[in-house]
Design an enzyme around this catalytic site. Sequence first.
Site, PDB file in Angstrom:
ATOM      1  N   LYS A  13       0.822  -1.213   0.000  1.00 39.20           N
ATOM      2  CA  LYS A  13       0.000   0.000   0.000  1.00 39.20           C
ATOM      3  C   LYS A  13       0.858   1.266   0.000  1.00 39.20           C
ATOM      4  CE  LYS A  13      -2.145  -0.805   3.945  1.00 39.20           C
ATOM      5  NZ  LYS A  13      -1.576  -2.085   4.411  1.00 39.20           N
ATOM      6  N   ARG A  88      -9.028   1.429   8.960  1.00 43.53           N
ATOM      7  CA  ARG A  88      -8.622   0.061   9.268  1.00 43.53           C
ATOM      8  C   ARG A  88      -9.708  -0.685  10.030  1.00 43.53           C
ATOM      9  NH1 ARG A  88      -2.738   0.912   9.217  1.00 43.53           N
ATOM     10  NH2 ARG A  88      -1.651  -1.074   9.259  1.00 43.53           N
ATOM     11  N   ARG A 127      11.670  -6.275   4.678  1.00 42.56           N
ATOM     12  CA  ARG A 127      11.354  -4.858   4.545  1.00 42.56           C
ATOM     13  C   ARG A 127      12.317  -4.022   5.398  1.00 42.56           C
ATOM     14  NH1 ARG A 127       5.179  -2.824   4.263  1.00 42.56           N
ATOM     15  NH2 ARG A 127       5.192  -2.424   6.476  1.00 42.56           N
ATOM     16  N   ARG A 160      11.621  -2.305  11.065  1.00 49.86           N
ATOM     17  CA  ARG A 160      10.751  -1.709  12.078  1.00 49.86           C
ATOM     18  C   ARG A 160      10.314  -2.771  13.083  1.00 49.86           C
ATOM     19  NH1 ARG A 160       6.550   1.221   8.183  1.00 49.86           N
ATOM     20  NH2 ARG A 160       5.281  -0.362   9.150  1.00 49.86           N
ATOM     21  N   ARG A 171      -0.234  -8.955  13.510  1.00 53.37           N
ATOM     22  CA  ARG A 171      -0.857  -7.922  12.660  1.00 53.37           C
ATOM     23  C   ARG A 171      -1.760  -8.556  11.599  1.00 53.37           C
ATOM     24  NH1 ARG A 171       3.593  -4.133  10.369  1.00 53.37           N
ATOM     25  NH2 ARG A 171       1.847  -2.763   9.884  1.00 53.37           N
TER      26      ARG A 171
HETATM   27  P1  AMP Z   1       1.221   0.873   8.958  1.00 50.14           P
HETATM   28  O1  AMP Z   1       2.500   1.578   8.735  1.00 50.14           O
HETATM   29  O2  AMP Z   1       0.077   1.476   8.181  1.00 50.14           O
HETATM   30  O3  AMP Z   1       1.314  -0.598   8.733  1.00 50.14           O
HETATM   31  O4  AMP Z   1       0.822   1.079  10.506  1.00 50.14           O
HETATM   32  C1  AMP Z   1       1.662   0.653  11.543  1.00 50.14           C
HETATM   33  C2  AMP Z   1       0.872   0.533  12.832  1.00 50.14           C
HETATM   34  O5  AMP Z   1       0.295   1.802  13.166  1.00 50.14           O
HETATM   35  C3  AMP Z   1      -0.302  -0.430  12.775  1.00 50.14           C
HETATM   36  O6  AMP Z   1       0.063  -1.769  13.022  1.00 50.14           O
HETATM   37  C4  AMP Z   1      -1.193   0.129  13.893  1.00 50.14           C
HETATM   38  O7  AMP Z   1      -0.709  -0.219  15.168  1.00 50.14           O
HETATM   39  C5  AMP Z   1      -1.000   1.629  13.740  1.00 50.14           C
HETATM   40  N1  AMP Z   1      -1.990   2.207  12.806  1.00 50.14           N
HETATM   41  C6  AMP Z   1      -1.760   2.789  11.598  1.00 50.14           C
HETATM   42  N2  AMP Z   1      -2.905   3.210  11.033  1.00 50.14           N
HETATM   43  C7  AMP Z   1      -3.899   2.871  11.892  1.00 50.14           C
HETATM   44  C8  AMP Z   1      -5.311   3.015  11.883  1.00 50.14           C
HETATM   45  N3  AMP Z   1      -5.954   3.582  10.849  1.00 50.14           N
HETATM   46  N4  AMP Z   1      -6.005   2.550  12.954  1.00 50.14           N
HETATM   47  C9  AMP Z   1      -5.394   1.981  13.996  1.00 50.14           C
HETATM   48  N5  AMP Z   1      -4.071   1.784  14.071  1.00 50.14           N
HETATM   49  C10 AMP Z   1      -3.312   2.233  13.042  1.00 50.14           C
END
Ligand code: AMP
Length: 214
Positions: A13, A88, A127, A160, A171
């Site tokens: 994404k 999400r 990654r 990360r 996740r």
């Molecule tokens: P990402 O980089 O989008 O994979 O996000 C990393 C982490 O940030 C996720 O595993 C969640 O813990 C948190 N996070 C990001 N976006 C959201 C969202 N829209 N709602 C809840 N948690 C989020």
Amino acid sequence: MKLIMLGAPGAGKGSQAKVLSDKYGIPHISTGDIFRANIKEGTELGKKAKKYMDQGLLVPDELVCDLVVDRIKQSDCANGFILDGFPRTIPQAESLDAALDQIDEAMDFAIDLEVADEVIVDRMGGRRACLKCGATYHLINMKPQKDGICDRCGEALVLRDDDKPETVKKRLTVYHDQTKPLIEYYRKKGILKEFDGTKLPQEVTNDIIRMLGE
Ligand code: AMP
């Protein structure tokens, strides 16, 4: 053009959103990047979010929704934006729709990148991310020009905490339980577009651009 990127963590994404953001000249809004920036700056929001992120859990809706709604009201979003990692959950999608509804707007497309779980687990171990500018790379299919160094800003790249294998499995469970229902949500609204996310990144980009138009 107002787009949502859907798909499991590691489906591509963020990478696709960056390319589309450059191509169409609309901001890329990544809630994950916003939280990581807050963690780096040591803000209250960052401290709260980190507790959830490190465990592979979602940050509670109330910490996310207002943040995104405020962001999309900024002037650089006037011609559209790309949401990456938001919504999400169904309540997040509903709050986004309600906020847009108030200004007689609606999202145009939800772009779903389909990738099987096994492929995700393999991908995420490779990654590497730049915590300074948010760029992401992959040891096999999207290498930085210089090993371990961000092309954009020269910072050292890291795996990360939330990309570590045990967190990735958690996740994925969270994705299936809480985020995947959004596919049906947007299908019912008639704006879901599904893409094979296992193709090469450039091919996925071409498929999406073919659908959106030049
Ligand atoms: P990402 O980089 O989008 O994979 O996000 C990393 C982490 O940030 C996720 O595993 C969640 O813990 C948190 N996070 C990001 N976006 C959201 C969202 N829209 N709602 C809840 N948690 C989020």
